[in-house]
Design a protein around this motif. Structure first.
Motif, PDB file in Angstrom:
ATOM      1  N   ASN A  60      -4.180   7.101  -0.949  1.00  0.00           N
ATOM      2  CA  ASN A  60      -4.841   5.917  -0.399  1.00  0.00           C
ATOM      3  C   ASN A  60      -6.326   5.902  -0.776  1.00  0.00           C
ATOM      4  OD1 ASN A  60      -4.491   3.514   1.303  1.00  0.00           O
ATOM      5  ND2 ASN A  60      -5.976   4.541   2.614  1.00  0.00           N
ATOM      6  N   ASP A  61      -6.970   7.074  -0.748  1.00  0.00           N
ATOM      7  CA  ASP A  61      -8.373   7.167  -1.173  1.00  0.00           C
ATOM      8  C   ASP A  61      -8.524   6.778  -2.639  1.00  0.00           C
ATOM      9  OD1 ASP A  61      -9.055   7.996   1.378  1.00  0.00           O
ATOM     10  OD2 ASP A  61      -9.410  10.089   0.812  1.00  0.00           O
ATOM     11  N   TRP A  62      -7.595   7.238  -3.475  1.00  0.00           N
ATOM     12  CA  TRP A  62      -7.641   6.868  -4.891  1.00  0.00           C
ATOM     13  C   TRP A  62      -7.458   5.362  -5.066  1.00  0.00           C
ATOM     14  CZ3 TRP A  62      -9.300   8.370  -9.365  1.00  0.00           C
ATOM     15  CH2 TRP A  62      -9.586   9.718  -9.578  1.00  0.00           C
ATOM     16  N   LEU A  63      -6.543   4.792  -4.321  1.00  0.00           N
ATOM     17  CA  LEU A  63      -6.300   3.350  -4.417  1.00  0.00           C
ATOM     18  C   LEU A  63      -7.564   2.573  -4.045  1.00  0.00           C
ATOM     19  CD1 LEU A  63      -4.055   1.360  -5.116  1.00  0.00           C
ATOM     20  CD2 LEU A  63      -3.354   1.439  -2.728  1.00  0.00           C
ATOM     21  N   ALA A  64      -8.210   2.959  -2.963  1.00  0.00           N
ATOM     22  CA  ALA A  64      -9.457   2.296  -2.541  1.00  0.00           C
ATOM     23  C   ALA A  64     -10.549   2.511  -3.588  1.00  0.00           C
ATOM     24  CB  ALA A  64      -9.907   2.836  -1.188  1.00  0.00           C
ATOM     25  N   PHE A  65     -10.645   3.708  -4.127  1.00  0.00           N
ATOM     26  CA  PHE A  65     -11.683   4.008  -5.112  1.00  0.00           C
ATOM     27  C   PHE A  65     -11.460   3.208  -6.396  1.00  0.00           C
ATOM     28  CE2 PHE A  65     -13.862   6.773  -8.222  1.00  0.00           C
ATOM     29  CZ  PHE A  65     -15.114   6.845  -7.615  1.00  0.00           C
ATOM     30  N   LEU A  66     -10.225   3.135  -6.854  1.00  0.00           N
ATOM     31  CA  LEU A  66      -9.920   2.331  -8.041  1.00  0.00           C
ATOM     32  C   LEU A  66     -10.277   0.869  -7.806  1.00  0.00           C
ATOM     33  CD1 LEU A  66      -6.510   3.948  -9.037  1.00  0.00           C
ATOM     34  CD2 LEU A  66      -8.655   4.079 -10.349  1.00  0.00           C
TER      35      LEU A  66
ATOM     36  N   THR B 165       0.837  -1.194   0.000  1.00  0.00           N
ATOM     37  CA  THR B 165       0.000   0.000   0.000  1.00  0.00           C
ATOM     38  C   THR B 165       0.872   1.243   0.000  1.00  0.00           C
ATOM     39  OG1 THR B 165      -1.764  -1.172   1.154  1.00  0.00           O
ATOM     40  CG2 THR B 165      -1.840   1.233   1.216  1.00  0.00           C
ATOM     41  N   ASP B 166       1.913   1.246   0.828  1.00  0.00           N
ATOM     42  CA  ASP B 166       2.807   2.412   0.878  1.00  0.00           C
ATOM     43  C   ASP B 166       3.461   2.662  -0.471  1.00  0.00           C
ATOM     44  OD1 ASP B 166       2.263   3.037   3.510  1.00  0.00           O
ATOM     45  OD2 ASP B 166       3.993   1.941   4.302  1.00  0.00           O
ATOM     46  N   ASP B 167       3.946   1.596  -1.122  1.00  0.00           N
ATOM     47  CA  ASP B 167       4.577   1.745  -2.432  1.00  0.00           C
ATOM     48  C   ASP B 167       3.584   2.263  -3.466  1.00  0.00           C
ATOM     49  OD1 ASP B 167       6.955   0.790  -1.378  1.00  0.00           O
ATOM     50  OD2 ASP B 167       6.723  -1.226  -2.226  1.00  0.00           O
ATOM     51  N   CYS B 168       2.375   1.722  -3.454  1.00  0.00           N
ATOM     52  CA  CYS B 168       1.354   2.147  -4.417  1.00  0.00           C
ATOM     53  C   CYS B 168       0.947   3.591  -4.183  1.00  0.00           C
ATOM     54  CB  CYS B 168       0.143   1.232  -4.346  1.00  0.00           C
ATOM     55  SG  CYS B 168       0.461  -0.407  -5.015  1.00  0.00           S
ATOM     56  N   CYS B 169       0.811   3.971  -2.923  1.00  0.00           N
ATOM     57  CA  CYS B 169       0.454   5.358  -2.615  1.00  0.00           C
ATOM     58  C   CYS B 169       1.559   6.312  -3.059  1.00  0.00           C
ATOM     59  CB  CYS B 169       0.163   5.524  -1.127  1.00  0.00           C
ATOM     60  SG  CYS B 169      -1.415   4.810  -0.630  1.00  0.00           S
ATOM     61  N   ALA B 170       2.811   5.932  -2.818  1.00  0.00           N
ATOM     62  CA  ALA B 170       3.938   6.766  -3.242  1.00  0.00           C
ATOM     63  C   ALA B 170       3.949   6.901  -4.764  1.00  0.00           C
ATOM     64  CB  ALA B 170       5.256   6.175  -2.746  1.00  0.00           C
ATOM     65  N   ARG B 171       3.675   5.811  -5.450  1.00  0.00           N
ATOM     66  CA  ARG B 171       3.666   5.837  -6.910  1.00  0.00           C
ATOM     67  C   ARG B 171       2.514   6.711  -7.438  1.00  0.00           C
ATOM     68  NH1 ARG B 171       4.970   1.293 -11.211  1.00  0.00           N
ATOM     69  NH2 ARG B 171       3.418   1.834 -12.771  1.00  0.00           N
ATOM     70  N   LEU B 172       1.330   6.592  -6.836  1.00  0.00           N
ATOM     71  CA  LEU B 172       0.202   7.439  -7.229  1.00  0.00           C
ATOM     72  C   LEU B 172       0.520   8.912  -6.981  1.00  0.00           C
ATOM     73  CD1 LEU B 172      -2.859   5.372  -6.013  1.00  0.00           C
ATOM     74  CD2 LEU B 172      -2.611   6.355  -8.292  1.00  0.00           C
ATOM     75  N   ARG B 173       1.102   9.210  -5.841  1.00  0.00           N
ATOM     76  CA  ARG B 173       1.450  10.603  -5.532  1.00  0.00           C
ATOM     77  C   ARG B 173       2.422  11.156  -6.566  1.00  0.00           C
ATOM     78  NH1 ARG B 173       3.343  11.978   0.262  1.00  0.00           N
ATOM     79  NH2 ARG B 173       3.137  14.039  -0.644  1.00  0.00           N
ATOM     80  N   GLU B 174       3.432  10.371  -6.872  1.00  0.00           N
ATOM     81  CA  GLU B 174       4.462  10.822  -7.807  1.00  0.00           C
ATOM     82  C   GLU B 174       3.910  10.994  -9.220  1.00  0.00           C
ATOM     83  OE1 GLU B 174       8.060   8.625 -10.009  1.00  0.00           O
ATOM     84  OE2 GLU B 174       8.196   8.571  -7.816  1.00  0.00           O
ATOM     85  N   ARG B 175       3.202   9.998  -9.701  1.00  0.00           N
ATOM     86  CA  ARG B 175       2.746  10.007 -11.093  1.00  0.00           C
ATOM     87  C   ARG B 175       1.523  10.879 -11.346  1.00  0.00           C
ATOM     88  NH1 ARG B 175       4.248   4.414 -13.998  1.00  0.00           N
ATOM     89  NH2 ARG B 175       6.338   4.278 -13.128  1.00  0.00           N
ATOM     90  N   ARG B 176       0.714  11.118 -10.309  1.00  0.00           N
ATOM     91  CA  ARG B 176      -0.512  11.908 -10.497  1.00  0.00           C
ATOM     92  C   ARG B 176      -0.488  13.228  -9.741  1.00  0.00           C
ATOM     93  NH1 ARG B 176      -1.913  11.644 -14.705  1.00  0.00           N
ATOM     94  NH2 ARG B 176      -3.856  12.633 -14.150  1.00  0.00           N
ATOM     95  N   GLY B 177       0.640  13.534  -9.111  1.00  0.00           N
ATOM     96  CA  GLY B 177       0.794  14.817  -8.438  1.00  0.00           C
ATOM     97  C   GLY B 177      -0.169  15.009  -7.265  1.00  0.00           C
ATOM     98  N   LEU B 178      -0.423  13.942  -6.535  1.00  0.00           N
ATOM     99  CA  LEU B 178      -1.346  14.032  -5.399  1.00  0.00           C
ATOM    100  C   LEU B 178      -0.647  14.656  -4.198  1.00  0.00           C
ATOM    101  CD1 LEU B 178      -3.085  10.551  -5.766  1.00  0.00           C
ATOM    102  CD2 LEU B 178      -3.867  12.781  -6.604  1.00  0.00           C
ATOM    103  N   SER B 179      -1.415  15.377  -3.415  1.00  0.00           N
ATOM    104  CA  SER B 179      -0.850  16.196  -2.348  1.00  0.00           C
ATOM    105  C   SER B 179      -0.340  15.415  -1.139  1.00  0.00           C
ATOM    106  CB  SER B 179      -1.881  17.222  -1.876  1.00  0.00           C
ATOM    107  OG  SER B 179      -3.032  16.549  -1.369  1.00  0.00           O
ATOM    108  N   ASP B 180      -0.970  14.282  -0.831  1.00  0.00           N
ATOM    109  CA  ASP B 180      -0.569  13.562   0.379  1.00  0.00           C
ATOM    110  C   ASP B 180      -0.919  12.083   0.268  1.00  0.00           C
ATOM    111  OD1 ASP B 180      -3.372  13.226   1.230  1.00  0.00           O
ATOM    112  OD2 ASP B 180      -3.280  15.357   1.715  1.00  0.00           O
ATOM    113  N   ARG B 181      -0.429  11.314   1.241  1.00  0.00           N
ATOM    114  CA  ARG B 181      -0.640   9.875   1.224  1.00  0.00           C
ATOM    115  C   ARG B 181      -2.112   9.515   1.374  1.00  0.00           C
ATOM    116  NH1 ARG B 181      -1.586   5.289   3.571  1.00  0.00           N
ATOM    117  NH2 ARG B 181      -0.281   3.469   3.263  1.00  0.00           N
ATOM    118  N   GLN B 182      -2.859  10.247   2.200  1.00  0.00           N
ATOM    119  CA  GLN B 182      -4.275   9.929   2.395  1.00  0.00           C
ATOM    120  C   GLN B 182      -5.052  10.063   1.095  1.00  0.00           C
ATOM    121  OE1 GLN B 182      -5.856   8.569   5.167  1.00  0.00           O
ATOM    122  NE2 GLN B 182      -7.397   8.259   3.597  1.00  0.00           N
ATOM    123  N   THR B 183      -4.762  11.088   0.325  1.00  0.00           N
ATOM    124  CA  THR B 183      -5.425  11.267  -0.973  1.00  0.00           C
ATOM    125  C   THR B 183      -5.083  10.110  -1.899  1.00  0.00           C
ATOM    126  OG1 THR B 183      -5.377  13.669  -0.692  1.00  0.00           O
ATOM    127  CG2 THR B 183      -5.714  12.841  -2.930  1.00  0.00           C
TER     128      THR B 183
END
Length: 180
Positions: free
Chosen positions: A50-56, A30-48
């Motif tokens: 994580n929300d995207w990961l759950a929503f997907l 989860t941490d790796d996926c959240c970091a990757r989402l933040r980096e590739r999609r310019g998300l502001s924080d880990r919670q955002t």
């Protein structure tokens, strides 16, 4: 199981596809996926992230394995997203019922959706968030915009609703879309 997170909707399904592609093909924590989402999609924080990961996951565009999260082969088509919203996101059935009951003369606003679903907000969310009402009003707004993205709702100007709207009310309201 229906999931609660409803991130800010993208402008198009192509943008949603970019979020899906930010989830790895090889399972990651989860941490790796959240970091990757933040980096590739310019998300502001880990919670955002994580929300995207759950929503997907709720939409069937990512899944959790014993080794972590991985993106699925499913394309984010309107039909796939509609099905994922209906089956995997908390309070979507209630929102669709409210949209079917709405009309151009009496459309559904985010405030109206919140009022209709207020009693369904999980108790633990009420207990841990002193601003839970504002949080869930914002969620109702995002949820309606997701439904509009895939034609389950149609956005109309609240002014089209006649004189019943309060002046401080949102200028956007919704009726059932073509896909309802």
């Amino acid at each position: 199981m229906r999931l609660k997170p409803v991130p800010e909707p993208p402008d198009s399904l192509d943008d949603l596809r970019a979020f899906q592609r930010a989830v790895p093909l090889v399972p990651g924590s989860t941490d790796d996926c959240c970091a990757r989402l933040r980096e590739r999609r310019g998300l502001s924080d880990r919670q955002t992230a994580n929300d995207w990961l759950a929503f997907l996951r709720a939409l069937g565009l990512a899944r959790e394995t014993s080794r972590g999260f991985v993106r699925t082969d499913a394309e984010p088509t309107p039909e796939r997203v509609q099905e994922g919203l209906r089956d995997g996101v908390l309070l979507v059935p209630e929102a669709l019922t409210a949209l079917r009951d709405a009309s151009p003369a009496d459309p559904l606003t985010p405030e109206g959706l919140f009022a209709a679903t207020r009693e369904s907000v999980p108790r633990h969310d009420r207990a841990r968030d002193p601003n839970w009402e504002a949080t869930w009003r914002e969620r109702a707004d995002r949820l309606l915009r997701w439904l509009a993205l895939v034609d389950l709702a149609e956005e109309i100007e609240a002014g089209e609703a006649g004189e019943s709207e309060a002046p401080e009310a949102s200028s956007v309201a919704y009726v059932a879309g073509e896909a309802v």
